[in-house]
Write an enzyme that holds these catalytic residues in place. Structure first.
Site, short mmCIF file in Angstrom:
data_model
loop_
_atom_site.label_atom_id
_atom_site.label_comp_id
_atom_site.label_asym_id
_atom_site.label_seq_id
_atom_site.Cartn_x
_atom_site.Cartn_y
_atom_site.Cartn_z
N ASN A 243 0.87 -1.18 0.00
CA ASN A 243 0.00 0.00 0.00
C ASN A 243 0.91 1.23 0.00
OD1 ASN A 243 -1.76 2.07 0.56
ND2 ASN A 243 -2.27 1.37 2.64
N TRP A 244 1.02 1.86 -1.15
CA TRP A 244 1.95 3.01 -1.25
C TRP A 244 1.37 4.28 -0.62
CZ3 TRP A 244 5.23 3.45 -6.39
CH2 TRP A 244 6.05 2.32 -6.49
N LYS A 245 0.10 4.25 -0.28
CA LYS A 245 -0.55 5.46 0.29
C LYS A 245 -0.30 6.66 -0.63
CE LYS A 245 -0.16 3.34 4.79
NZ LYS A 245 -0.11 3.47 6.24
N HIS B 175 -9.55 1.30 4.82
CA HIS B 175 -8.30 1.47 5.56
C HIS B 175 -8.55 2.42 6.73
CE1 HIS B 175 -4.22 2.66 6.57
NE2 HIS B 175 -3.81 1.58 5.94
N GLU C 229 -6.93 4.80 7.84
CA GLU C 229 -6.69 6.22 7.51
C GLU C 229 -7.90 6.82 6.82
OE1 GLU C 229 -2.93 5.63 5.52
OE2 GLU C 229 -2.04 5.07 7.43
N GLU D 291 -5.56 -4.76 10.61
CA GLU D 291 -4.55 -3.73 10.78
C GLU D 291 -4.82 -2.94 12.07
OE1 GLU D 291 -2.51 -2.68 6.85
OE2 GLU D 291 -4.19 -1.33 7.10
N GLY E 272 2.60 2.23 10.81
CA GLY E 272 3.60 3.29 10.69
C GLY E 272 4.32 3.61 11.98
N SER F 130 3.33 -2.18 10.33
CA SER F 130 4.77 -2.30 10.61
C SER F 130 5.37 -3.65 10.24
CB SER F 130 5.07 -1.95 12.07
OG SER F 130 4.72 -0.59 12.35
N GLY G 290 2.76 -1.17 4.25
CA GLY G 290 2.83 0.24 3.89
C GLY G 290 4.26 0.66 3.58
N GLY G 291 4.90 1.30 4.56
CA GLY G 291 6.23 1.89 4.36
C GLY G 291 7.24 0.97 3.70
P1 PGA Z 1 2.85 0.27 7.58
O1 PGA Z 1 1.37 0.52 7.00
O2 PGA Z 1 3.34 -1.02 7.02
O3 PGA Z 1 3.65 1.46 7.11
O4 PGA Z 1 2.73 0.22 9.07
C1 PGA Z 1 0.46 -0.54 6.81
C2 PGA Z 1 -0.82 -0.04 6.25
O5 PGA Z 1 -1.28 1.05 6.64
O6 PGA Z 1 -1.44 -0.70 5.39
#
Ligand code: PGA
Length: 249
Positions: free
Chosen positions: A11-13, A97, A99, A167, A173, A212, A233-234
């Site tokens: 997930n590149w956000k 998600h 967010e 999640e 993050g 994470s 994500g990251g």
């Molecule tokens: P993260 O994000 O791996 O950077 O913690 C995961 C996500 O939000 O899907």
């Protein structure tokens, strides 16, 4: 017992300009020979989907969006429909998600409508659920994810491929991760809620863990009971890190 193939999705956000396509290229080059035992997807910003489709054309990496509108088209300035994502080359879409739920106020009912739209457009939804730190500390984590599954998965999903991603909001993050016991408990509760909602036919839908996930913890997390893959994500932004996670699957 044979393990089913893990689904590892990046997930590149809101990260990634044209220059980031080299990372997709590197991922594609590394996986083109069929080296990965996992199913791999990348969900870049919508602006990159079409060009990434060209970059990934001869490889196994799948493409996805990060959200969609519940309507196929209409006067919704700034929004992107599931049909548009599919037209651009996406096969997957992340929905609900945390967010989106937090920053954009998305409710379970809205997520369920988006899931309906995604399946109507032929996309495979990855529906996210997860508790906040306050909810976990109050002992509510399993009740929260159970309620989110009930509210976010429409009944029509039972005949379609989909995944759920667990999640925990406090793990996204932050570098914090639940213990494998906590992950297994949450995944068992999610599995029970999926089956209660959609029947035994949904007993094989993968439940991904997200929050994470890094190359150095992926092996342990992916080996936990009922973990069918990872939403990353990251660590999905750089091909080298993402490959480290994929190779742990
Ligand atoms: P993260 O994000 O791996 O950077 O913690 C995961 C996500 O939000 O899907």
């Amino acid at each position: 017992m044979k393990q089913s193939v893990k689904l590892i999705v990046g997930n590149w956000k809101m990260h990634g300009l044209s220059a980031a396509l080299v990372e997709a290229q590197a991922l594609n080059d590394a996986l083109r020979d069929g080296a990965a035992s996992a199913r791999v997807g990348v969900c870049p910003p919508a602006t990159l989907i079409d060009r990434m489709r060209s970059v990934l054309a001869d490889g196994p990496v799948e493409l996805g969006g990060q959200d969609c509108h519940a309507s196929p088209s209409g006067a919704f300035t700034g929004s992107i429909s599931a049909e548009m994502l599919a037209d651009a080359g996406a096969g997957l879409v992340i929905l609900g998600h945390s967010e989106r739920r937090t920053a954009f106020g998305e409710t379970d009912a809205e997520v369920a409508s988006k899931v309906e739209a995604a399946i109507a457009a032929g996309l495979e939804p990855i529906v996210c659920v997860g508790e906040s730190l306050a909810q976990r500390e109050a002992g509510e984590a399993l009740a929260v994810v159970t309620a989110q599954v009930r509210g976010s998965l429409p009944m029509g999903l039972s005949d379609h491929p989909f995944a759920v991603a667990y999640e925990p909001v406090w793990a996204i993050g932050t570098g914090l991760t639940p213990t494998t016991t906590q992950i297994a408990e949450a995944h068992a509760a999610i599995r029970a809620a999926i089956i209660e909602r959609l029947g035994q036919g949904a007993s094989k839908a993968p439940i991904l863990y997200g929050g994470s996930v890094k190359p150095d913890n992926a092996g342990e997390i992916l080996a936990a009971p009922e973990v069918g893959g990872a939403l990353v994500g990251g660590a999905s932004l750089k091909a080298a890190d993402f490959l480290g996670i994929i190779r742990a699957a």
